[in-house]
Design an enzyme around this catalytic site. Structure first.
Site, mmCIF file in Angstrom:
data_model
loop_
_atom_site.group_PDB
_atom_site.id
_atom_site.type_symbol
_atom_site.label_atom_id
_atom_site.label_comp_id
_atom_site.label_asym_id
_atom_site.label_seq_id
_atom_site.Cartn_x
_atom_site.Cartn_y
_atom_site.Cartn_z
ATOM 1 C CD GLU A 1 -2.363 2.452 -3.510
ATOM 2 O OE1 GLU A 1 -3.254 3.279 -3.753
ATOM 3 O OE2 GLU A 1 -1.751 2.431 -2.430
ATOM 4 C CG ASP B 1 -1.834 1.178 1.300
ATOM 5 O OD1 ASP B 1 -2.665 1.319 0.387
ATOM 6 O OD2 ASP B 1 -1.723 1.973 2.256
#
Length: 648
Positions: free
Chosen positions: A369, A315
């Site tokens: 990401e 993330d």
């Protein structure tokens, strides 16, 4: 009288590797471990608190008294405190009482605890990750399923809101109950993998799991560590891969968490320009500190090792790599070269990727990401890359959704939003994400991003999915998008499964199921999904008709699909240039009745050479309105056994 006895699980080499930032299995050392000393069973505790004056274990076994069970500091100045306490059962609640250099007493949960309570000031639990796995067949062969030359179609879900028993905020299904409902659904829909939004322990439900306090603990909202292992085990036994969301980018400032763990800035960077995230009001790890690198890389290893995860989606990589991320001028400090790259974070990510791929080989995947154009994210570390297996294709996502929001009469002015990705789609190994981030915070659900009346919205979304599934790269779709969830995602309640009683929603779900099947069965869609030989434009510039035509190619010379997208609300008899000597069959039409389309049949009306010559062949295809059509080239028996060899 101190009731703690001396004991250690650390060797001198363990300590050396920890301090060097190269101990990648600290979960076997730090934390609470059931052991036996001198024939007596008990629990060994160890914690890193180098600036503490004193550390003790407090819990329900000693009425949370910080004077009774004091740990011993190691002689080697490692900052590790450790000790053995007799007769503590599984489930014992505990924390560390840490006396700081200033005399404060901080009550901290164990950074390496395997289970936590479910409340804001949660204590840790003496627990275990012992489990008898039954997924040997999957684990031995999963490299084939996780390969970049395999179909990778990911269903992203939030375990607390995919299905719920009721509307009470804490009325969650257990991991085992989720398994009973989820596995048949994933098999029916033919997704190859699931991706769970963070399952690590977090105190605040509205964070969706992205504000983690217990990095080594499966959240107890849904059950025990063994319950989560059961879910993953059952998925594997049904040939479904599991990707976990992993958050090494930041952590919250909860009093029982990592923030100022021993009274100092231990895990986070002290300089707020590097150590505090202005958007999320959270603290950023100090990637230049060796012990912190050991903590984080060990955490990645832990989920891949103990929980048999097949991949980690990392993330907020953009925020990690950029010193100026979400900061104004004067709020960040350039690196030693005057640039905005966080060199320590980059080095950490390179070490992380190197370590996990060395340990597990290509049987697992790491996915970044990352929303910028940071170079070489998915290139090997030894070539100067960051070493990820894949990267989310955020530019493709934004351009695609922007295009489908446009009025039909304006689409010709935005035509190349759908062609632009082909300019860079082989720069990295991309996964195309239509994720949870696109259906929250007032952005509207996917179906309501589409232009037109109800029929046109569903036709648009069906065609968008055809475009996605036939575009090079892996796929990711957030839960609910497969049947056209009409409301934005709400983490407090179940998806609107009742919508499936309406034909347009059921038709959309059936279309996604069919596209998953085609993606898995048509090698032209996956064999070269990260290779420039796998894609060719036939028509990229027909702005007036809003039509796109392209080929997808497998490794066989005659393993070819043609995709035709008509993004105008009218039927077309469309003339397409085709390779000489080829013949084609329509194998899919998003406008079919079974998908709740208008039922216009797509058919080849004519094949001929232009002006009677043999120099160029054309095909006229009937293309329904707002539809995607897939054609397969008829196999050439002459080349039945011939496979093209590409240089890589």
């Amino acid at each position: 009288m101190n009731s703690v006895k001396t004991y250690t699980l650390f060797t001198d080499h363990d300590v050396y590797l920890f301090k060097e930032g190269r101990h990648y299995k600290l979960y076997g050392k730090f934390g609470a471990h059931s052991v036996e000393k001198d024939g007596v069973k008990g629990v060994y505790f160890s914690v890193w608190a180098p600036h503490a004056k004193k550390v003790s274990v407090i819990g329900d076994f000693n009425n949370w008294n910080h004077k009774d069970h004091i740990l011993f500091p190691r002689w080697d100045e490692s900052g590790i405190w450790e000790g053995f306490i007799e007769d503590l059962p599984w489930g014992t609640l505990y924390k560390y009482a840490i006396e700081t250099a200033r005399g404060e007493i901080l009550e901290k949960s164990d950074p390496y605890a395997l289970s936590w309570e479910q409340n804001i000031q949660a204590a840790s639990l003496v627990s275990t990750t012992w489990y008898e796995w039954n997924d040997k067949a999957w684990m031995e062969n999963r490299g084939e399923k996780n390969s970049l030359e395999a179909p990778i179609s990911v269903y992203e879900l939030h375990l607390g809101s995919w299905v719920r028993e009721g509307d009470h905020p804490n009325q969650f299904l257990n991991y085992r109950d989720i398994a009973k409902k989820l596995i048949p659904y994933i098999k029916e829909m033919e997704f190859t993998h699931v991706e769970f939004m963070p399952v690590m322990e977090y105190p605040y439900d509205p964070s969706w799991g992205y504000q983690i306090t217990g990095f080594y603990a499966a959240t107890s909202r849904f059950g025990s560590p063994q319950d989560l292992m059961f879910l993953i085990d059952e998925l594997h036994q049904n040939n479904i891969g599991v990707i976990l969301d992993w958050v090494p980018s930041h952590f919250p400032g909860d009093a029982n968490g990592l923030h100022r763990f021993d009274g100092s800035y231990l895990y986070e960077h002290e300089d707020p320009r590097k150590g505090f995230h202005p958007d999320w009001k959270s603290h950023i790890f100090n990637y230049g500190r060796n012990e912190v690198k050991s903590f984080l890389i060990s955490n990645a290893m832990f989920w891949l090792d103990r929980y048999h995860a097949d991949g980690l989606r990392v993330d907020a990589v953009t925020s990690m790599l950029h010193l100026d991320y979400s900061r104004n001028e004067g709020e960040w400090e350039p690196n030693i070269y005057g640039g905005n790259v966080n060199l320590e974070a980059k080095a950490f990510l390179q070490e992380f990727n190197t370590a996990v791929y060395k340990e597990f080989g290509n049987s697992i995947m790491t996915i970044a990401e990352e929303s910028s154009d940071f170079p070489m994210l998915t290139k090997p570390v030894h070539d100067g890359g960051v070493g990820f297996g894949m990267k989310w294709m955020m530019g493709w996502m934004h351009d695609t959704l922007d295009y489908f929001k446009e009025d039909f009469v304006n689409r010709k002015f935005h035509h190349h939003k759908l062609t632009f990705a082909s300019m860079y789609m082989y720069n990295e190994n991309y996964m195309m994400p239509l994720s949870h981030d696109e259906v929250v915070h007032g952005k509207a659900s996917l179906i309501y991003k589409m232009k037109g009346d109800e029929w046109q919205k569903f036709a648009n979304l069906r065609t968008l999915y055809v475009y996605m599934y036939t575009h090079p790269g892996a796929k990711l779709l957030f839960m609910g998008d497969e049947f056209g969830q009409t409301s934005e995602w709400n983490f407090t309640r179940s998806l609107d499964w009742h919508l499936l009683k309406y034909s347009v929603h059921k038709g959309l779900q059936d279309l996604v199921k069919k596209l998953n099947h085609l993606y898995r069965s048509e090698s032209a869609l996956y064999e070269n999904q990260f290779d420039k030989h796998g894609f060719e434009w036939i028509e990229a510039d027909d702005l007036e008709n809003s039509v796109y035509v392209y080929l997808r190619k497998g490794k066989r010379r005659d393993d070819v699909l043609m995709i035709v997208l008509n993004l105008a609300p009218k039927v077309l008899d469309y003339k397409i240039k085709i390779p000489n000597g080829t013949h084609w069959d329509v194998i899919f039409n998003s406008d079919d009745d079974e998908y709740s389309g208008s039922g216009v049949e797509s058919e080849i009306l004519e094949e001929k050479y232009e002006d009677g010559t043999v120099h160029q062949k054309f095909m006229t295809l009937k293309v329904p309105p707002l539809a995607g059509v897939i054609l397969r080239q008829q196999k050439d028996k002459k080349y039945k056994l011939h496979r093209i060899k590409h240089k890589r």
